[in-house]
Design an enzyme around this catalytic site. Structure first.
Site, PDB file in Angstrom:
ATOM      1  N   LYS A  22       0.817  -1.216   0.000  1.00  0.00           N
ATOM      2  CA  LYS A  22       0.000   0.000   0.000  1.00  0.00           C
ATOM      3  C   LYS A  22       0.857   1.275   0.000  1.00  0.00           C
ATOM      4  CE  LYS A  22      -4.389  -1.765   1.672  1.00  0.00           C
ATOM      5  NZ  LYS A  22      -5.465  -1.714   2.675  1.00  0.00           N
TER       6      LYS A  22
ATOM      7  N   ARG B  21      -3.385 -10.073   5.249  1.00  0.00           N
ATOM      8  CA  ARG B  21      -3.826 -10.168   3.852  1.00  0.00           C
ATOM      9  C   ARG B  21      -2.695  -9.634   2.975  1.00  0.00           C
ATOM     10  NH1 ARG B  21      -6.407  -6.899   0.023  1.00  0.00           N
ATOM     11  NH2 ARG B  21      -7.948  -7.985  -1.297  1.00  0.00           N
TER      12      ARG B  21
END
Length: 274
Positions: free
Chosen positions: A222, A256
């Site tokens: 991210k 995740r």
């Protein structure tokens, strides 16, 4: 010993679980278009399993900042054949969706977990889940993917995210979704600045205690990692793995990730050497 009731499976969360990402989308931020056919998606899922993934998270709509919404019919067309193709494997399958219609189709196709960035706010979503046996991940976000990163604002991000998730957990339980079917996700990057993301990450252990349910953490590749390290998207694997290990060290039950093999190896080392 914490057990997570997840469809066909009872997951022992006394150890961390690695969720591998299977994006069946043309526009996801990290791997959009790479696995957007049935053959490619199934091959990628099988590769993640060989690398040590414990759970497969299948998504047919990108929720990256600025992403456009996908019609229900198109999202179903993307994900259901993949779920059907993988349902014979002895692995928990998750559907990453915020649409109750997609949730229903995915549950009928055999998924074990609904991973919902809208925390079951969709019309009829709570009732649908209450009538099923699947697990649910309730995530916090501020705003919608199209605009959520324009100007995220909080008085106290940890308190506000924890309060929101606590209320969603209470509502789910009041609707006959038992606590052992619920995990929560603070929603890194979903309407949060770098400062907000750092504060949330540093409070993973605190949030887990206050919420009373296991936490699922997703920071893989991210923007926050790029902002900290200066690395572009394709160079964030090392940062992603380190962040996953730190999240587990702070109490996360599920991470995740895109980079499954590297994360699994790092967690093996952490377990032995910590």
């Amino acid at each position: 010993m914490s057990m997570f009731s997840c469809g066909r499976f009872q997951l022992d969360l006394s150890r961390p679980w690695v969720m591998g990402i299977v994006n069946v989308t043309p526009d996801s931020f990290s791997d959009g278009g790479q696995h957007d056919t049935l053959v490619h998606a199934v091959a990628h899922a099988e590769k993640l399993l060989k690398e040590g993934a414990d759970i497969l998270d299948i998504g047919g709509e990108s929720t990256r900042p600025g992403a456009a919404a996908v019609p229900v019919e198109e999202e179903i067309r993307r994900v259901i054949p993949v779920i059907q193709a993988l349902s014979s494997l002895n692995v928990p399958l998750s559907i990453d969706t915020r649409k109750p219609e997609v949730m229903r189709a995915a549950i009928d196709a055999g998924v074990d977990l609904v991973n919902d960035i809208s925390a079951l706010e969709g019309l009829g979503a709570i009732d649908l889940l209450a009538k099923s046996a699947v697990g649910i991940c309730l995530m916090h976000k501020q705003g919608d993917p199209q605009t959520m990163q324009v100007a995220p604002s909080y008085q106290n991000v940890v308190e506000e995210v924890t309060h929101y998730l606590s209320k969603r957990i209470e509502l789910a339980q009041a609707s006959a979704i038992s606590a052992n079917r619920i995990v929560a996700d603070p929603g890194f990057g979903f309407g949060k600045s770098l400062e907000h993301n750092i504060a949330l990450f540093q409070s993973i252990d605190k949030m887990g205690t206050l919420l009373g349910v296991p936490l699922l953490i997703g920071v893989s590749r991210k923007k926050m990692l790029g902002e900290i390290t200066g690395q572009e998207l394709r160079e964030r694997m090392l940062g992603s793995v380190i962040a996953a290990v730190l999240a587990v060290q702070k109490g996360a039950s599920i991470v995740r990730v895109h980079d499954v093999r590297e994360t699994v190896d790092a967690l093996k080392l952490w377990k032995v050497l910590k």
